[in-house]
Design a protein around this motif. Structure first.
Motif, mmCIF file in Angstrom:
data_model
loop_
_atom_site.group_PDB
_atom_site.id
_atom_site.type_symbol
_atom_site.label_atom_id
_atom_site.label_comp_id
_atom_site.label_asym_id
_atom_site.label_seq_id
_atom_site.Cartn_x
_atom_site.Cartn_y
_atom_site.Cartn_z
ATOM 1 N N ALA A 98 0.876 -1.179 0.000
ATOM 2 C CA ALA A 98 0.000 0.000 0.000
ATOM 3 C C ALA A 98 0.906 1.220 0.000
ATOM 4 O O ALA A 98 1.713 1.409 0.906
ATOM 5 N N GLU A 99 0.773 2.037 -1.048
ATOM 6 C CA GLU A 99 1.678 3.175 -1.230
ATOM 7 C C GLU A 99 0.910 4.475 -1.106
ATOM 8 O O GLU A 99 -0.113 4.676 -1.782
ATOM 9 N N GLY A 100 1.410 5.377 -0.258
ATOM 10 C CA GLY A 100 0.804 6.696 -0.085
ATOM 11 C C GLY A 100 1.235 7.639 -1.189
ATOM 12 O O GLY A 100 2.115 7.340 -1.997
ATOM 13 N N ARG A 101 0.626 8.822 -1.219
ATOM 14 C CA ARG A 101 0.938 9.813 -2.258
ATOM 15 C C ARG A 101 2.389 10.272 -2.215
ATOM 16 O O ARG A 101 2.980 10.600 -3.228
ATOM 17 N N GLY A 103 4.900 8.361 -1.536
ATOM 18 C CA GLY A 103 5.788 7.247 -1.846
ATOM 19 C C GLY A 103 6.058 6.323 -0.675
ATOM 20 O O GLY A 103 6.748 5.310 -0.819
ATOM 21 N N THR A 104 5.527 6.620 0.505
ATOM 22 C CA THR A 104 5.696 5.756 1.669
ATOM 23 C C THR A 104 4.928 4.466 1.448
ATOM 24 O O THR A 104 3.786 4.477 0.984
ATOM 25 N N ARG A 105 5.575 3.345 1.790
ATOM 26 C CA ARG A 105 4.945 2.041 1.555
ATOM 27 C C ARG A 105 4.726 1.282 2.861
ATOM 28 O O ARG A 105 5.573 1.281 3.742
ATOM 29 N N ASN A 106 3.575 0.629 2.916
ATOM 30 C CA ASN A 106 3.259 -0.324 3.985
ATOM 31 C C ASN A 106 3.083 -1.680 3.320
ATOM 32 O O ASN A 106 2.353 -1.796 2.333
ATOM 33 N N LEU A 107 3.739 -2.694 3.866
ATOM 34 C CA LEU A 107 3.657 -4.031 3.286
ATOM 35 C C LEU A 107 3.056 -5.001 4.283
ATOM 36 O O LEU A 107 3.292 -4.888 5.492
#
Length: 192
Positions: A98-101, A103-107
């Motif tokens: 899941a990528e925020g606007r 560019g931060t990603r949660n996996l």
């Protein structure tokens, strides 16, 4: 008038006397209950979840974007197509990015069961380019609300065969995520 009520009450009282229980020796009905299932039906094997190792960290080249049905989201969702698996227990296991606007990603590593109402479970979260397993024994119902609609969409449109409650072949899952399966195929009807 009182005489008429007495005449009516005598037959009613007599009828109540007939409704009194009889002894078991005089009972004409069979009192032994039949088994609820015929003896020819054998109990099935209960479902058991398979032990599965965590996948490797996903590569950007293997990510396929999932566009959830409904209103736009602040996040973009991706599935790691290289590590999308159907286990021996028929659980579809996948890595979600899941990528925020910014560019931060949660996996997360999750699983979905293709049951009539669907269920999901989270196995691990990603941190520092490795997965950290979590202790979760419980399968949760799929949320259909907008906040986590993507899980419901994976179950309904991409991972499971409609009305068969079984996982699709992996190649069909990836093609569906890429938009290469017609909507009619996703509805459970035969193609023209």
């Amino acid at each position: 008038m009182m005489k008429d009520l007495r005449r009516l009450s005598l037959p009613i009282l007599a009828g109540l006397g007939l409704a009194m229980p009889v002894s078991s020796a005089e009972n004409a009905f069979v009192t032994d209950a039949e088994p609820p299932v015929p003896s020819s039906v054998q109990a099935g094997t209960p479902w058991k979840e398979a032990d599965t190792p965590l996948p490797p960290w996903p590569r950007d080249a293997d990510l396929v974007e999932l566009v959830p049905d409904g209103p736009d989201s602040a996040l973009r969702y991706f599935i790691d197509s290289a590590n999308l698996r159907v286990g021996s227990d028929d659980v579809v296991r996948y890595t979600l990015v899941a990528e925020g606007r910014g560019g931060t990603r949660n996996l997360s590593v999750e699983g979905i069961r293709c049951t009539p109402k669907g269920a999901y479970k989270t196995y691990a979260y990603g941190a520092g380019e490795r997965f950290v397993p979590i202790d979760s024994e419980e399968w949760l119902p799929l949320p259909a609300h907008d906040g986590e609609r993507w899980r419901h969409d994976l179950w309904r449109f991409h991972f499971c065969i409609p009305q068969a409650f079984a996982p699709r072949p992996k190649i069909d899952m990836v093609r569906s995520l890429e938009g290469r399966i017609s909507p009619r195929q996703n509805m459970g009807f035969l193609p023209d």
